[in-house]
Design an enzyme around this catalytic site. Structure first.
Site, PDB file in Angstrom:
ATOM      1  N   ASP A  77      41.105  33.448  43.591  1.00 18.45           N
ATOM      2  CA  ASP A  77      42.504  34.409  43.865  1.00 18.45           C
ATOM      3  C   ASP A  77      41.768  35.775  44.330  1.00 18.45           C
ATOM      4  O   ASP A  77      40.622  36.090  44.246  1.00 18.45           O
ATOM      5  CB  ASP A  77      43.119  34.593  42.729  1.00 18.45           C
ATOM      6  N   ASP A 120      43.862  39.227  44.569  1.00 15.74           N
ATOM      7  CA  ASP A 120      44.201  40.592  43.864  1.00 15.74           C
ATOM      8  C   ASP A 120      44.028  40.254  42.256  1.00 15.74           C
ATOM      9  O   ASP A 120      44.781  39.208  41.839  1.00 15.74           O
ATOM     10  CB  ASP A 120      45.492  40.663  44.085  1.00 15.74           C
ATOM     11  N   LYS A 130      46.382  46.116  42.398  1.00 18.11           N
ATOM     12  CA  LYS A 130      47.107  47.143  43.055  1.00 18.11           C
ATOM     13  C   LYS A 130      48.392  46.532  43.673  1.00 18.11           C
ATOM     14  O   LYS A 130      48.161  45.561  44.567  1.00 18.11           O
ATOM     15  CB  LYS A 130      46.327  48.219  43.905  1.00 18.11           C
ATOM     16  N   CYS A 135      49.255  32.682  51.359  1.00 17.81           N
ATOM     17  CA  CYS A 135      50.888  32.197  51.385  1.00 17.81           C
ATOM     18  C   CYS A 135      51.708  33.344  51.574  1.00 17.81           C
ATOM     19  O   CYS A 135      51.776  34.246  50.622  1.00 17.81           O
ATOM     20  CB  CYS A 135      51.301  31.397  50.398  1.00 17.81           C
ATOM     21  N   CYS A 188      52.548  25.953  49.950  1.00 16.22           N
ATOM     22  CA  CYS A 188      51.185  26.544  49.921  1.00 16.22           C
ATOM     23  C   CYS A 188      51.484  27.729  48.513  1.00 16.22           C
ATOM     24  O   CYS A 188      50.231  28.021  48.081  1.00 16.22           O
ATOM     25  CB  CYS A 188      50.957  27.396  50.944  1.00 16.22           C
ATOM     26  N   ARG A 189      52.625  28.060  48.182  1.00 21.12           N
ATOM     27  CA  ARG A 189      52.559  29.254  47.060  1.00 21.12           C
ATOM     28  C   ARG A 189      52.194  28.566  45.728  1.00 21.12           C
ATOM     29  O   ARG A 189      52.758  27.657  45.097  1.00 21.12           O
ATOM     30  CB  ARG A 189      53.758  29.821  46.888  1.00 21.12           C
ATOM     31  N   LYS A 190      50.907  29.210  45.193  1.00 21.47           N
ATOM     32  CA  LYS A 190      50.559  28.707  44.156  1.00 21.47           C
ATOM     33  C   LYS A 190      51.442  28.996  42.924  1.00 21.47           C
ATOM     34  O   LYS A 190      52.403  30.005  42.795  1.00 21.47           O
ATOM     35  CB  LYS A 190      49.289  29.528  43.492  1.00 21.47           C
ATOM     36  N   ASP A 233      43.291  35.096  37.936  1.00 22.07           N
ATOM     37  CA  ASP A 233      43.955  35.906  36.734  1.00 22.07           C
ATOM     38  C   ASP A 233      45.321  35.536  36.111  1.00 22.07           C
ATOM     39  O   ASP A 233      45.984  36.310  35.211  1.00 22.07           O
ATOM     40  CB  ASP A 233      43.818  37.259  37.003  1.00 22.07           C
TER      41      ASP A 233
END
Length: 183
Positions: A9, A11, A18, A90, A107-109, A134
């Site tokens: 991942d 961010d 952020k 995504c 595609c979106r986790k 996270d």
């Protein structure tokens, strides 16, 4: 021959969380992340990023903004001898998206579209590879794609701890702490 890989991942895992990060001047690596990625590379892991970027769907920034930031991240890492093989993202959101980005995608986790693409494109050995993130979306995407999921306590990790339920997942304070375990 299939390659062992670490899917990351972005961010909250690679960089300091952020909200809707898209400006180079706001980018900041998490503590010791470069050292962690150097360790992974030295151990022969292929590195790729898989990141939900609903800020694109919401109209906060463009795909070009994201690509510029990802290129900047990789350029910075290249200075340390680290390379992210590919950045998957995504740009969709099923409810809050605008226009062509308001879709229920694969595609979106926690769905596995980005991970499946990485596994195919990079010829990844699923049994010897990891998904590190996270959030529950990261952890569940890893499990759903057949990878070993690792939760880091950076970013949203501390909040995610409370939501894990009965998921069997290894938990580390940071990416660096996991890298030291693999070393």
């Amino acid at each position: 021959m299939k390659k062992k890989a670490i899917l990351l991942d972005r961010d909250g895992t690679i960089n300091v969380e952020k909200d809707y990060l898209h400006k180079i001047e706001d980018f900041e690596f998490e503590k010791n992340v470069v050292d962690a990625l150097k360790i992974f590379s030295s151990l022969g892991y292929t590195l790729a990023v898989v990141t939900n970027q609903s800020g694109i769907a919401r109209g906060f920034y463009t795909e070009d903004d994201l690509i510029k930031l990802n290129n900047y991240i990789n350029d910075r890492l290249n200075e340390y001898g680290v390379n992210i093989e590919k950045f998957y993202y995504c740009p969709h959101h099923p409810e809050k998206g605008i226009g062509k980005y308001k879709v229920e995608c694969q595609c979106r986790k926690p769905k596995t579209g980005m991970l499946d693409a990485a596994i195919k494109d990079l010829n990844i050995d699923v049994e010897n590879s990891y998904m590190i993130g996270d959030t529950l979306a990261d952890i569940d995407a890893g499990f759903n794609a057949g990878l070993t999921s690792i939760l880091v306590k950076t970013g949203h990790g501390m909040e995610t701890l409370e939501k894990l339920g009965d998921r069997k997942v290894e938990i580390y304070n940071s990416l660096y702490d996991f890298a030291l375990k693999l070393k």
